[in-house]
Design an enzyme around this catalytic site. Structure first.
Site, PDB file in Angstrom:
ATOM      1  N   GLY A  14       0.832  -1.212   0.000  1.00  0.00           N
ATOM      2  CA  GLY A  14       0.000   0.000   0.000  1.00  0.00           C
ATOM      3  C   GLY A  14       0.858   1.250   0.000  1.00  0.00           C
ATOM      4  N   ARG A  75       1.022  -4.874  -5.675  1.00  0.00           N
ATOM      5  CA  ARG A  75       1.127  -6.131  -4.927  1.00  0.00           C
ATOM      6  C   ARG A  75       1.401  -7.206  -5.971  1.00  0.00           C
ATOM      7  NH1 ARG A  75      -2.836  -3.446  -1.480  1.00  0.00           N
ATOM      8  NH2 ARG A  75      -1.780  -3.042   0.482  1.00  0.00           N
ATOM      9  N   CYS A  76       2.356  -8.083  -5.665  1.00  0.00           N
ATOM     10  CA  CYS A  76       2.866  -8.989  -6.691  1.00  0.00           C
ATOM     11  C   CYS A  76       2.807 -10.446  -6.205  1.00  0.00           C
ATOM     12  CB  CYS A  76       4.314  -8.586  -7.010  1.00  0.00           C
ATOM     13  SG  CYS A  76       5.161  -9.714  -8.113  1.00  0.00           S
ATOM     14  N   GLY A 105       5.765  -2.254   3.580  1.00  0.00           N
ATOM     15  CA  GLY A 105       5.355  -2.801   4.869  1.00  0.00           C
ATOM     16  C   GLY A 105       5.973  -4.163   5.140  1.00  0.00           C
ATOM     17  N   ASP A 106       5.437  -4.876   6.113  1.00  0.00           N
ATOM     18  CA  ASP A 106       6.079  -6.132   6.499  1.00  0.00           C
ATOM     19  C   ASP A 106       5.996  -7.193   5.406  1.00  0.00           C
ATOM     20  OD1 ASP A 106       3.391  -6.379   6.920  1.00  0.00           O
ATOM     21  OD2 ASP A 106       3.542  -7.360   8.874  1.00  0.00           O
ATOM     22  N   GLY A 107       4.939  -7.172   4.587  1.00  0.00           N
ATOM     23  CA  GLY A 107       4.870  -8.085   3.446  1.00  0.00           C
ATOM     24  C   GLY A 107       6.033  -7.823   2.494  1.00  0.00           C
ATOM     25  N   THR A 128       4.167   2.360   5.608  1.00  0.00           N
ATOM     26  CA  THR A 128       2.776   1.878   5.660  1.00  0.00           C
ATOM     27  C   THR A 128       2.007   2.756   6.631  1.00  0.00           C
ATOM     28  OG1 THR A 128       1.303   0.126   6.419  1.00  0.00           O
ATOM     29  CG2 THR A 128       3.506   0.091   7.350  1.00  0.00           C
ATOM     30  N   ASP A 130      -0.266   1.732   8.417  1.00  0.00           N
ATOM     31  CA  ASP A 130      -0.827   0.880   9.476  1.00  0.00           C
ATOM     32  C   ASP A 130      -0.036   0.889  10.789  1.00  0.00           C
ATOM     33  OD1 ASP A 130      -2.631   0.167   7.519  1.00  0.00           O
ATOM     34  OD2 ASP A 130      -1.686  -1.750   7.062  1.00  0.00           O
ATOM     35  N   ASP A 132       2.264  -1.118  11.694  1.00  0.00           N
ATOM     36  CA  ASP A 132       2.160  -2.501  12.186  1.00  0.00           C
ATOM     37  C   ASP A 132       3.461  -3.283  12.021  1.00  0.00           C
ATOM     38  OD1 ASP A 132       2.162  -2.640   9.431  1.00  0.00           O
ATOM     39  OD2 ASP A 132       0.539  -4.081   9.278  1.00  0.00           O
ATOM     40  N   GLY A 173      -6.157   0.072   8.644  1.00  0.00           N
ATOM     41  CA  GLY A 173      -5.146  -0.491   9.526  1.00  0.00           C
ATOM     42  C   GLY A 173      -4.979  -1.997   9.365  1.00  0.00           C
ATOM     43  N   ARG A 174      -5.687  -2.554   8.397  1.00  0.00           N
ATOM     44  CA  ARG A 174      -5.647  -3.998   8.146  1.00  0.00           C
ATOM     45  C   ARG A 174      -5.841  -4.738   9.477  1.00  0.00           C
ATOM     46  NH1 ARG A 174      -1.184  -6.844   4.310  1.00  0.00           N
ATOM     47  NH2 ARG A 174      -1.391  -4.867   3.246  1.00  0.00           N
ATOM     48  N   GLY A 188     -12.015  11.280  21.053  1.00  0.00           N
ATOM     49  CA  GLY A 188     -12.984  10.811  22.040  1.00  0.00           C
ATOM     50  C   GLY A 188     -14.005   9.923  21.351  1.00  0.00           C
ATOM     51  N   ILE A 254      -9.190   7.619   1.504  1.00  0.00           N
ATOM     52  CA  ILE A 254      -8.783   9.021   1.743  1.00  0.00           C
ATOM     53  C   ILE A 254      -7.647   9.058   2.770  1.00  0.00           C
ATOM     54  CG2 ILE A 254     -11.018  10.112   1.153  1.00  0.00           C
ATOM     55  CD1 ILE A 254     -11.252  10.717   4.198  1.00  0.00           C
ATOM     56  N   GLN A 255      -7.570   8.010   3.606  1.00  0.00           N
ATOM     57  CA  GLN A 255      -6.502   7.973   4.619  1.00  0.00           C
ATOM     58  C   GLN A 255      -5.133   7.696   3.996  1.00  0.00           C
ATOM     59  OE1 GLN A 255      -8.320   5.549   8.235  1.00  0.00           O
ATOM     60  NE2 GLN A 255      -9.342   5.078   6.327  1.00  0.00           N
ATOM     61  N   ARG A 256      -5.109   7.160   2.781  1.00  0.00           N
ATOM     62  CA  ARG A 256      -3.825   6.785   2.178  1.00  0.00           C
ATOM     63  C   ARG A 256      -3.209   7.903   1.331  1.00  0.00           C
ATOM     64  NH1 ARG A 256      -4.062   1.018   0.764  1.00  0.00           N
ATOM     65  NH2 ARG A 256      -3.331   1.526  -1.314  1.00  0.00           N
TER      66      ARG A 256
HETATM   67  P1  ADP Z   1       2.891  -4.414   2.745  1.00  0.00           P
HETATM   68  O1  ADP Z   1       4.281  -4.439   2.265  1.00  0.00           O
HETATM   69  O2  ADP Z   1       2.309  -3.032   2.789  1.00  0.00           O
HETATM   70  O3  ADP Z   1       2.686  -5.209   4.022  1.00  0.00           O
HETATM   71  P2  ADP Z   1       1.706  -6.621   1.259  1.00  0.00           P
HETATM   72  O4  ADP Z   1       1.527  -7.492   2.446  1.00  0.00           O
HETATM   73  O5  ADP Z   1       0.592  -6.546   0.284  1.00  0.00           O
HETATM   74  O6  ADP Z   1       1.968  -5.108   1.629  1.00  0.00           O
HETATM   75  O7  ADP Z   1       3.034  -7.103   0.527  1.00  0.00           O
HETATM   76  C1  ADP Z   1       3.493  -6.420  -0.617  1.00  0.00           C
HETATM   77  C2  ADP Z   1       4.143  -7.400  -1.534  1.00  0.00           C
HETATM   78  O8  ADP Z   1       5.284  -8.000  -0.911  1.00  0.00           O
HETATM   79  C3  ADP Z   1       3.274  -8.587  -1.951  1.00  0.00           C
HETATM   80  O9  ADP Z   1       2.383  -8.276  -2.975  1.00  0.00           O
HETATM   81  C4  ADP Z   1       4.338  -9.581  -2.416  1.00  0.00           C
HETATM   82  O10 ADP Z   1       4.783  -9.232  -3.691  1.00  0.00           O
HETATM   83  C5  ADP Z   1       5.460  -9.311  -1.420  1.00  0.00           C
HETATM   84  N1  ADP Z   1       5.367 -10.292  -0.313  1.00  0.00           N
HETATM   85  C6  ADP Z   1       4.490 -10.321   0.704  1.00  0.00           C
HETATM   86  N2  ADP Z   1       4.687 -11.412   1.488  1.00  0.00           N
HETATM   87  C7  ADP Z   1       5.696 -12.092   0.931  1.00  0.00           C
HETATM   88  C8  ADP Z   1       6.371 -13.326   1.245  1.00  0.00           C
HETATM   89  N3  ADP Z   1       6.029 -14.054   2.317  1.00  0.00           N
HETATM   90  N4  ADP Z   1       7.380 -13.717   0.434  1.00  0.00           N
HETATM   91  C9  ADP Z   1       7.740 -12.998  -0.635  1.00  0.00           C
HETATM   92  N5  ADP Z   1       7.144 -11.839  -0.999  1.00  0.00           N
HETATM   93  C10 ADP Z   1       6.139 -11.393  -0.234  1.00  0.00           C
HETATM   94  O1  F6P Z   2      -1.635  -1.579   4.341  1.00  0.00           O
HETATM   95  C1  F6P Z   2      -2.256  -0.366   4.060  1.00  0.00           C
HETATM   96  C2  F6P Z   2      -3.737  -0.556   3.809  1.00  0.00           C
HETATM   97  O2  F6P Z   2      -4.309   0.696   3.518  1.00  0.00           O
HETATM   98  C3  F6P Z   2      -4.503  -1.248   4.937  1.00  0.00           C
HETATM   99  O3  F6P Z   2      -4.816  -0.368   5.988  1.00  0.00           O
HETATM  100  C4  F6P Z   2      -5.704  -1.762   4.198  1.00  0.00           C
HETATM  101  O4  F6P Z   2      -6.229  -2.905   4.824  1.00  0.00           O
HETATM  102  C5  F6P Z   2      -5.144  -2.131   2.848  1.00  0.00           C
HETATM  103  O5  F6P Z   2      -3.932  -1.411   2.697  1.00  0.00           O
HETATM  104  C6  F6P Z   2      -6.063  -1.808   1.715  1.00  0.00           C
HETATM  105  O6  F6P Z   2      -5.481  -2.257   0.550  1.00  0.00           O
HETATM  106  P1  F6P Z   2      -6.016  -1.905  -0.913  1.00  0.00           P
HETATM  107  O7  F6P Z   2      -5.525  -0.534  -1.246  1.00  0.00           O
HETATM  108  O8  F6P Z   2      -5.409  -2.941  -1.769  1.00  0.00           O
HETATM  109  O9  F6P Z   2      -7.510  -1.945  -0.858  1.00  0.00           O
END
Ligand code: ADP
Ligand code: F6P
Length: 324
Positions: A14, A75-76, A105-107, A128, A130, A132, A173-174, A188, A254-256
Site C-alpha cells: 500500500g 502487490r505482486c 510494509g512487512d509483506g 505503511t 498501518d 504494524d 489499519g488492516r 474521544g 482518503i486515509q492513504r
Molecule cells: P505491505 O508491504 O504493505 O505489508 P503486502 O503485504 O501486500 O503489503 O506485501 C506487498 C508485496 O510484498 C506482496 O504483494 C508480495 O509481492 C510481497 N510479499 C508479501 N509477502 C511475501 C512473502 N512471504 N514472500 C515474498 N514476498 C512477499
Molecule cells: O496496508 C495499508 C492498507 O491501507 C490497509 O490499511 C488496508 O487494509 C489495505 O492497505 C487496503 O489495501 P487496498 O488498497 O489494496 O484496498
C-alpha cells in the site's frame, strides 16, 4: 567502506504519504556520494519485468510534498513463489545493481528477505499507514493518515451532534488498531473496536451508549478498525438495540492519500538518507527503524521476528479519558 556504484529503489504494498520524500532523499544522498540510482517501477512486479528508470537529482525535484509514490506501487503474487525472488535477484545482478532499497510494509520486507536469501543486498524502509511493523515505533505515512482520519471524524461529529445520532466510523489499519486507537485518544469516542482486543463485548458497547445517553450525551461516536468487521451491519444492530439513529462511515482510501505531514516528510527523508549511508558503509540486508527515540537498523531476519502489539497503557488511558 564498500564499492557500491549503482543502487535501486522501489515502493511496494500500500502506498503511504511520505514515500516520495524518502525516494528524493535516497536519490540525492546517493548522487552526492557518487552513486547511480535506478527507480524500479511498480514494486516487485516491475522488478520481475525489468522496469528500471534512471533517477537523477532533478527528476526528484519538488516531490517531497506529494502524496502517493512517483514510481508507483503494486502487490505482486509471483513474488510469493520460490521462483519469483530468485528471478528478481538475477535481474538485479544482470542490471549491475549493488543494493536495493525497498520502501514498504512487512509483506514487502518478507519479499526483501527472500531476495536476500537469493544473494541480493536489500535495505528496507518502513512505509505503511498501518504502523504494524514490529521493529519500529514509526512508519512512513501513519502520521498523515491519522491526521486525515482525526479531521474526518471531527467533521462527522458535527453532523452526528446536530442529528443526535450515533456514528460508527471505520478506519484503516488492516489487522492493526493503531489508527483507531490514536483517533479515539484524539477525538474521544463511546467505544473503540480494534483487532488486538477482539474479545470486545457488543452488549457492553450498547450499554455504554445507553448509559451515556441517560447521563445527557446527545451523540455517540464508535471507532471501528477495519480488521474487526462490517460497520454498516454493526450500525444496524446498534440502532435496533438502542433506538438511536445510527450511521456508518467507512473512511477508506482518503486515509492513504494527501499531502504528507511535516513529520512524515522529515522522518521519511531521514530514513532515505540513512538507507544510502548503510549501503555506502558496507551494510547488508537491514531494516531501518525509529525505536526509542532514535533512528537505527536491524538485520532483516531479526526485524521480521519482532511482533507489534498495541500499547497497553495507551489503550487503558484511551478508555479512561473517553468516559462521559
Ligand atoms: P505491505 O508491504 O504493505 O505489508 P503486502 O503485504 O501486500 O503489503 O506485501 C506487498 C508485496 O510484498 C506482496 O504483494 C508480495 O509481492 C510481497 N510479499 C508479501 N509477502 C511475501 C512473502 N512471504 N514472500 C515474498 N514476498 C512477499
Ligand atoms: O496496508 C495499508 C492498507 O491501507 C490497509 O490499511 C488496508 O487494509 C489495505 O492497505 C487496503 O489495501 P487496498 O488498497 O489494496 O484496498
Amino acid at each position: 567502506m564498500s564499492d557500491i556504484k549503482t543502487i535501486a529503489v522501489l515502493t511496494s504494498g500500500g502506498d503511504a504519504p511520505g514515500m516520495n520524500a524518502a525516494i528524493r532523499a535516497v536519490v540525492r544522498t546517493a548522487v552526492a556520494g557518487g552513486m547511480n540510482v535506478k527507480g524500479v517501477m511498480r514494486g516487485y512486479t516491475g522488478l520481475l519485468g525489468g522496469e528500471f528508470i534512471d533517477l537523477s537529482r532533478r527528476s526528484v525535484s519538488d516531490i517531497a510534498r506529494l502524496g502517493g509514490t512517483i514510481i508507483y506501487t503494486a502487490r505482486c503474487p509471483e513474488f510469493m513463489t520460490q521462483e519469483g525472488p530468485a528471478k528478481a535477484a538475477r535481474i538485479l545482478k544482470d542490471a549491475g545493481i549493488d543494493g536495493l532499497i525497498v520502501i514498504g510494509g512487512d509483506g514487502s520486507f518478507r519479499g526483501a528477505q527472500a531476495l536476500a536469501a537469493n544473494g541480493a543486498n536489500v535495505i528496507g524502509i518502513p512505509g505503511t499507514i498501518d504502523l504494524d511493523i514490529g521493529c519500529t515505533d514509526y512508519t512512513i505515512g501513519f502520521d498523515t493518515a491519522v491526521n486525515t482520519a482525526v479531521s474526518a471524524i471531527d467533521n462527522i461529529k458535527d453532523t452526528s451532534m446536530s442529528h443526535e445520532r450515533c456514528s460508527i466510523i471505520e478506519v484503516m489499519g488492516r489487522n492493526a488498531g493503531y489508527i483507531a486507537l490514536w483517533c479515539e485518544i484524539a477525538n474521544g469516542a463511546d467505544g473503540i473496536l480494534i483487532p488486538e482486543k477482539d474479545e470486545f463485548d457488543e452488549q457492553d458497547l450498547i450499554d455504554n451508549i445507553l448509559s451515556n445517553r441517560k447521563k445527557g450525551k446527545t451523540h455517540h461516536i464508535i471507532i471501528n478498525a477495519e480488521g474487526i468487521g462490517n460497520s454498516t451491519r454493526l450500525a444496524k444492530r446498534i440502532e435496533n438495540a438502542t433506538g438511536i439513529e445510527t450511521r456508518a462511515t467507512v473512511l477508506g482510501h482518503i486515509q492513504r492519500g494527501g499531502t504528507p505531514s511535516a513529520k512524515d516528510r522529515v522522518y521519511a527523508a531521514t530514513m532515505g538518507a540513512y538507507a544510502v549511508d548503510l549501503l555506502a558503509g558496507g551494510a547488508r540486508n537491514r531494516i531501518i527503524a525509529y525505536k526509542d527515540g532514535k533512528f537505527t537498523d536491524f538485520p532483516i531476519d531479526e526485524a521480521l521476528k519482532m511482533k507489534k502489539t498495541i500499547d497497553e497503557y495507551q489503550f487503558m488511558i484511551s478508555r479512561l479519558i473517553a468516559m462521559y
